[in-house]
Design a protein around this motif. Structure first.
Motif, PDB file in Angstrom:
ATOM      1  N   GLY A  79       0.789  -1.227   0.000  1.00 36.04           N
ATOM      2  CA  GLY A  79       0.000   0.000   0.000  1.00 36.04           C
ATOM      3  C   GLY A  79       0.818   1.273   0.000  1.00 36.04           C
ATOM      4  N   ASP A  80       2.097   1.200  -0.310  1.00 41.57           N
ATOM      5  CA  ASP A  80       2.991   2.358  -0.311  1.00 41.57           C
ATOM      6  C   ASP A  80       3.356   2.698  -1.758  1.00 41.57           C
ATOM      7  OD1 ASP A  80       4.377   4.401   0.881  1.00 41.57           O
ATOM      8  OD2 ASP A  80       5.974   3.141   1.690  1.00 41.57           O
ATOM      9  N   VAL A  81       2.397   3.231  -2.492  1.00 44.86           N
ATOM     10  CA  VAL A  81       2.517   3.374  -3.943  1.00 44.86           C
ATOM     11  C   VAL A  81       3.432   4.528  -4.358  1.00 44.86           C
ATOM     12  CG1 VAL A  81       1.214   3.759  -6.081  1.00 44.86           C
ATOM     13  CG2 VAL A  81       0.289   2.258  -4.301  1.00 44.86           C
ATOM     14  N   ASP A  82       3.403   5.658  -3.675  1.00 42.30           N
ATOM     15  CA  ASP A  82       4.198   6.808  -4.120  1.00 42.30           C
ATOM     16  C   ASP A  82       5.693   6.528  -4.198  1.00 42.30           C
ATOM     17  OD1 ASP A  82       1.975   8.378  -4.620  1.00 42.30           O
ATOM     18  OD2 ASP A  82       1.991   9.279  -2.620  1.00 42.30           O
ATOM     19  N   PRO A  83       6.329   5.972  -3.152  1.00 36.70           N
ATOM     20  CA  PRO A  83       7.744   5.658  -3.315  1.00 36.70           C
ATOM     21  C   PRO A  83       7.986   4.554  -4.348  1.00 36.70           C
ATOM     22  CG  PRO A  83       6.986   4.917  -1.165  1.00 36.70           C
ATOM     23  CD  PRO A  83       5.864   5.701  -1.784  1.00 36.70           C
ATOM     24  N   ALA A  84       7.015   3.670  -4.525  1.00 40.30           N
ATOM     25  CA  ALA A  84       7.142   2.622  -5.542  1.00 40.30           C
ATOM     26  C   ALA A  84       7.233   3.236  -6.935  1.00 40.30           C
ATOM     27  CB  ALA A  84       5.956   1.657  -5.465  1.00 40.30           C
ATOM     28  N   ILE A  85       6.435   4.250  -7.183  1.00 38.94           N
ATOM     29  CA  ILE A  85       6.457   4.917  -8.491  1.00 38.94           C
ATOM     30  C   ILE A  85       7.832   5.538  -8.747  1.00 38.94           C
ATOM     31  CG2 ILE A  85       5.548   6.926  -9.739  1.00 38.94           C
ATOM     32  CD1 ILE A  85       2.781   6.230  -8.435  1.00 38.94           C
ATOM     33  N   ARG A  86       8.377   6.233  -7.761  1.00 37.93           N
ATOM     34  CA  ARG A  86       9.689   6.887  -7.930  1.00 37.93           C
ATOM     35  C   ARG A  86      10.806   5.867  -8.109  1.00 37.93           C
ATOM     36  NH1 ARG A  86       7.395   9.731  -3.811  1.00 37.93           N
ATOM     37  NH2 ARG A  86       8.796   8.874  -2.219  1.00 37.93           N
ATOM     38  N   THR A  87      10.770   4.818  -7.301  1.00 32.99           N
ATOM     39  CA  THR A  87      11.823   3.809  -7.381  1.00 32.99           C
ATOM     40  C   THR A  87      11.740   3.050  -8.692  1.00 32.99           C
ATOM     41  OG1 THR A  87      12.001   3.619  -4.996  1.00 32.99           O
ATOM     42  CG2 THR A  87      12.741   1.733  -6.276  1.00 32.99           C
ATOM     43  N   HIS A  88      10.548   2.697  -9.103  1.00 26.54           N
ATOM     44  CA  HIS A  88      10.382   1.998 -10.382  1.00 26.54           C
ATOM     45  C   HIS A  88      10.918   2.858 -11.526  1.00 26.54           C
ATOM     46  CE1 HIS A  88       8.298   0.676 -14.048  1.00 26.54           C
ATOM     47  NE2 HIS A  88       8.380  -0.537 -13.512  1.00 26.54           N
ATOM     48  N   ALA A  89      10.644   4.147 -11.501  1.00 30.49           N
ATOM     49  CA  ALA A  89      11.142   5.036 -12.559  1.00 30.49           C
ATOM     50  C   ALA A  89      12.677   5.030 -12.587  1.00 30.49           C
ATOM     51  CB  ALA A  89      10.607   6.448 -12.361  1.00 30.49           C
ATOM     52  N   ALA A  90      13.301   5.044 -11.425  1.00 30.00           N
ATOM     53  CA  ALA A  90      14.764   5.001 -11.369  1.00 30.00           C
ATOM     54  C   ALA A  90      15.288   3.681 -11.916  1.00 30.00           C
ATOM     55  CB  ALA A  90      15.238   5.227  -9.936  1.00 30.00           C
ATOM     56  N   PHE A  91      14.686   2.577 -11.475  1.00 27.74           N
ATOM     57  CA  PHE A  91      15.132   1.266 -11.928  1.00 27.74           C
ATOM     58  C   PHE A  91      14.920   1.119 -13.440  1.00 27.74           C
ATOM     59  CE2 PHE A  91      14.265  -1.021  -7.583  1.00 27.74           C
ATOM     60  CZ  PHE A  91      15.223  -0.225  -6.983  1.00 27.74           C
ATOM     61  N   PHE A  92      13.782   1.599 -13.926  1.00 33.55           N
ATOM     62  CA  PHE A  92      13.516   1.491 -15.364  1.00 33.55           C
ATOM     63  C   PHE A  92      14.469   2.377 -16.160  1.00 33.55           C
ATOM     64  CE2 PHE A  92      11.005   2.581 -19.239  1.00 33.55           C
ATOM     65  CZ  PHE A  92      11.132   1.340 -19.842  1.00 33.55           C
ATOM     66  N   SER A  93      14.945   3.470 -15.579  1.00 30.70           N
ATOM     67  CA  SER A  93      15.916   4.312 -16.292  1.00 30.70           C
ATOM     68  C   SER A  93      17.207   3.539 -16.566  1.00 30.70           C
ATOM     69  CB  SER A  93      16.212   5.602 -15.519  1.00 30.70           C
ATOM     70  OG  SER A  93      17.038   5.357 -14.383  1.00 30.70           O
ATOM     71  N   VAL A  94      17.570   2.634 -15.681  1.00 28.94           N
ATOM     72  CA  VAL A  94      18.740   1.779 -15.921  1.00 28.94           C
ATOM     73  C   VAL A  94      18.438   0.837 -17.083  1.00 28.94           C
ATOM     74  CG1 VAL A  94      20.271   0.022 -14.933  1.00 28.94           C
ATOM     75  CG2 VAL A  94      19.547   1.966 -13.537  1.00 28.94           C
ATOM     76  N   TRP A  95      17.244   0.262 -17.077  1.00 29.47           N
ATOM     77  CA  TRP A  95      16.837  -0.615 -18.188  1.00 29.47           C
ATOM     78  C   TRP A  95      16.904   0.160 -19.511  1.00 29.47           C
ATOM     79  CZ3 TRP A  95      15.004  -5.768 -18.116  1.00 29.47           C
ATOM     80  CH2 TRP A  95      14.576  -6.249 -19.357  1.00 29.47           C
ATOM     81  N   GLN A  96      16.388   1.369 -19.520  1.00 28.47           N
ATOM     82  CA  GLN A  96      16.393   2.150 -20.748  1.00 28.47           C
ATOM     83  C   GLN A  96      17.814   2.458 -21.219  1.00 28.47           C
ATOM     84  OE1 GLN A  96      13.700   5.225 -19.160  1.00 28.47           O
ATOM     85  NE2 GLN A  96      12.486   4.891 -21.014  1.00 28.47           N
ATOM     86  N   LYS A  97      18.712   2.669 -20.300  1.00 29.83           N
ATOM     87  CA  LYS A  97      20.097   2.996 -20.650  1.00 29.83           C
ATOM     88  C   LYS A  97      20.791   1.828 -21.348  1.00 29.83           C
ATOM     89  CE  LYS A  97      24.302   4.898 -18.605  1.00 29.83           C
ATOM     90  NZ  LYS A  97      24.872   5.555 -17.429  1.00 29.83           N
ATOM     91  N   TYR A  98      20.507   0.600 -20.898  1.00 30.65           N
ATOM     92  CA  TYR A  98      21.224  -0.575 -21.404  1.00 30.65           C
ATOM     93  C   TYR A  98      20.350  -1.562 -22.169  1.00 30.65           C
ATOM     94  CZ  TYR A  98      24.738   1.146 -18.201  1.00 30.65           C
ATOM     95  OH  TYR A  98      25.627   1.941 -17.553  1.00 30.65           O
ATOM     96  N   GLY A  99      19.049  -1.433 -22.076  1.00 32.68           N
ATOM     97  CA  GLY A  99      18.166  -2.426 -22.662  1.00 32.68           C
ATOM     98  C   GLY A  99      17.875  -3.567 -21.708  1.00 32.68           C
ATOM     99  N   PHE A 100      18.525  -3.565 -20.550  1.00 32.20           N
ATOM    100  CA  PHE A 100      18.376  -4.585 -19.510  1.00 32.20           C
ATOM    101  C   PHE A 100      18.846  -3.982 -18.187  1.00 32.20           C
ATOM    102  CE2 PHE A 100      19.340  -6.833 -23.461  1.00 32.20           C
ATOM    103  CZ  PHE A 100      18.219  -7.632 -23.570  1.00 32.20           C
ATOM    104  N   THR A 101      18.567  -4.663 -17.081  1.00 37.16           N
ATOM    105  CA  THR A 101      19.147  -4.250 -15.801  1.00 37.16           C
ATOM    106  C   THR A 101      20.349  -5.138 -15.514  1.00 37.16           C
ATOM    107  OG1 THR A 101      17.523  -5.657 -14.677  1.00 37.16           O
ATOM    108  CG2 THR A 101      17.072  -3.292 -14.725  1.00 37.16           C
ATOM    109  N   PRO A 102      21.522  -4.541 -15.363  1.00 40.17           N
ATOM    110  CA  PRO A 102      22.690  -5.354 -15.017  1.00 40.17           C
ATOM    111  C   PRO A 102      22.565  -5.887 -13.597  1.00 40.17           C
ATOM    112  CG  PRO A 102      23.239  -3.035 -14.861  1.00 40.17           C
ATOM    113  CD  PRO A 102      21.840  -3.112 -15.413  1.00 40.17           C
ATOM    114  N   GLU A 103      23.316  -6.908 -13.292  1.00 41.55           N
ATOM    115  CA  GLU A 103      23.312  -7.445 -11.938  1.00 41.55           C
ATOM    116  C   GLU A 103      23.732  -6.376 -10.936  1.00 41.55           C
ATOM    117  OE1 GLU A 103      22.596 -11.320 -10.890  1.00 41.55           O
ATOM    118  OE2 GLU A 103      21.330  -9.968 -12.028  1.00 41.55           O
ATOM    119  N   GLY A 104      24.598  -5.451 -11.350  1.00 38.67           N
ATOM    120  CA  GLY A 104      24.994  -4.365 -10.469  1.00 38.67           C
ATOM    121  C   GLY A 104      25.196  -3.068 -11.232  1.00 38.67           C
ATOM    122  N   PHE A 105      24.595  -1.999 -10.726  1.00 36.40           N
ATOM    123  CA  PHE A 105      24.737  -0.665 -11.310  1.00 36.40           C
ATOM    124  C   PHE A 105      25.221   0.257 -10.199  1.00 36.40           C
ATOM    125  CE2 PHE A 105      22.970   3.537 -12.358  1.00 36.40           C
ATOM    126  CZ  PHE A 105      23.546   3.730 -13.612  1.00 36.40           C
TER     127      PHE A 105
END
Length: 185
Positions: A79-105
């Motif tokens: 039920g904690d949606v607001d921080p989830a939205i921000r964190t997901h956006a950050a994590f997805f920005s890594v995906w967008q940068k590489y096309g995938f999420t590396p094991e470590g960024f």
């Protein structure tokens, strides 16, 4: 002595909350709430999460690791949606940068961490995207899902299924596919 939300602890957070949702046992909820409060206090550096020393609270690893990508989905379930939205956006920005999420960024250098360059077809970001769409009905999460699917189809597809990506910068394939890719994605 390290505390984080990713490698070696992700399943604890995930299963203790899901056990409460499945069985209704208040003890699971209590354990989750206490652990979640501590994670949000000591590990959360909005929108990222780091690893700290359990005794001192000092930063040990300023890394995003791909197993952390389950966290926004877990936050939605909690039920904690607001921080989830921000964190997901950050994590997805890594995906967008590489096309995938590396094991470590590495968050300090904004680069792939040496020795953690692969993407072993982890489903965590996909699951978080699903839960955020279900919670918000925001169609940008469908776009995220399409982007993730396009990356998988373009770079990870191979003749007999899907392949690990051994290096997210070169998209070199590795002849390996974990069962969790099909089971959880």
């Amino acid at each position: 002595q390290d505390a984080g939300i990713g490698t070696s602890i992700d399943s604890f957070y995930e299963y203790v909350l899901k056990a409460y949702l499945l069985f209704g046992d208040e003890e699971y909820l209590y354990v989750f709430q206490e652990a979640y409060k501590a994670a949000m206090h000591y590990l959360h550096h909005d929108p990222w999460y780091i690893e700290v020393n359990m005794n001192s609270g000092a930063t040990v690893w300023p890394l995003f690791n791909s197993l952390q990508a389950f966290w926004p989905g877990l936050q939605v379930l909690a039920g904690d949606v607001d921080p989830a939205i921000r964190t997901h956006a950050a994590f997805f920005s890594v995906w967008q940068k590489y096309g995938f999420t590396p094991e470590g960024f590495n968050l300090a250098t904004s680069t792939v961490q040496n020795g953690q360059r692969s993407y072993p077809l982890r489903p965590e970001l996909i699951e978080s995207t699903y839960w955020l769409f279900k919670a918000t009905r925001d169609y940008r999460y469908l776009d995220v899902g399409r982007d993730i699917l396009a990356s998988l189809q373009y770079a990870a597809k191979c003749p007999c299924g899907y392949c690990h990506i051994s290096d997210v910068e070169t998209h070199k394939q590795d002849d390996h596919m974990e069962s969790f890719f099909l089971a959880e994605t």
